[in-house]
Design an enzyme around this catalytic site. Structure first.
Site, PDB file in Angstrom:
ATOM      1  CE1 TYR A  31       2.195  -0.345   6.066  1.00 44.30           C
ATOM      2  CE2 TYR A  31       1.544   1.175   4.326  1.00 44.30           C
ATOM      3  CZ  TYR A  31       1.389  -0.027   4.993  1.00 44.30           C
ATOM      4  OH  TYR A  31       0.433  -0.918   4.564  1.00 44.30           O
ATOM      5  CB  SER A  83      -0.898  -0.015   1.234  1.00 40.52           C
ATOM      6  OG  SER A  83      -1.803   1.062   1.225  1.00 40.52           O
TER       7      SER A  83
END
Length: 228
Positions: free
Chosen positions: A153, A137
């Site tokens: 992330y 993602s």
């Protein structure tokens, strides 16, 4: 019907994926670090529980032994992932990023994915139709200038995309793809996401059921292929 392992599946997208695949008649192993929570989640879905901490070699090896003894594996869904935030719950941007934060995120999101994939390759290679789905993602470099200010992330997930491409090249008989579930409300983002786990899991479930002539080495959301 396939036998599928989903990592990090006691809640969130992994749990919803397990629910959907179990309801469709697939044999699903729900992998989770915590035995009590994982076993309860699996029992509630009619899935099988396997203790699995993607950051520990011994845990992964034990999971391989369990699933091999039960007959093998067709589909691996690398769903386990973390995002590290400040003690106040703020997203850690470039100015606050430290090597320790980056290392912690990579330990689960990248090294854990490699550890699990490597360990299960022998079982997947025995399958008639092996599939690997890597949940990724915020990993498109083409879209990196938009929105989310965090660094660790999305960097880890961009690494997952490259791993997806390289594994797909190395194992052409397998269908190995990365998927973008979208901004889904889960514990990972403190439930700030704008869509439900049912919506987010749709692309994971779809790609977990690929036929041998399906795409491989790609990055997909519900609308189709995404730019790298």
């Amino acid at each position: 019907m396939t036998t599928t392992l989903i990592t990090g599946a006691n809640k969130g997208l992994g749990h919803e994926t397990a629910r959907r695949l179990t309801a469709l008649g697939h044999t699903v192993y729900l992998g989770a670090r915590n035995v009590e929570r994982g076993a309860a989640a699996a029992a509630s879905l009619g899935a099988r529980f396997v203790q699995l901490d993607v950051t520990e070699d011994a845990s992964v090896a034990a999971a391989v032994a369990t699933i091999e003894a039960d007959g093998g594996l067709d589909v691996l869904v690398n769903n386990a992932g973390i995002e590290v935030r400040s003690p106040e719950g703020a997203i850690i941007g470039a100015a606050e990023l430290t090597a320790d934060v980056m290392r912690e995120v990579f330990e689960t999101n990248v090294f854990g994915l490699v550890r699990v994939t490597h360990a299960f390759l022998p079982l997947l290679e025995r399958s008639a139709a092996p599939v690997v789905v890597n949940v990724s993602s915020l990993a498109s470099l083409a879209h990196a200038g938009k929105g989310y200010p965090g660094v660790a992330y999305p960097t880890s997930k961009t690494a997952v995309n490259m791993l997806t491409v390289q594994f797909a090249k190395a194992f052409p008989r397998m269908r190995i793809n990365a998927v973008e579930p979208g901004y889904t409300a889960t514990d990972l983002n403190q439930r700030e996401g704008t869509q439900t786990v049912e919506q987010g899991a749709e692309i994971i479930v779809r790609m977990a059921q690929l036929w041998p002539d399906g795409p491989t080495g790609g990055y997909f959301d519900m609308s189709g292929p995404l730019p790298w």
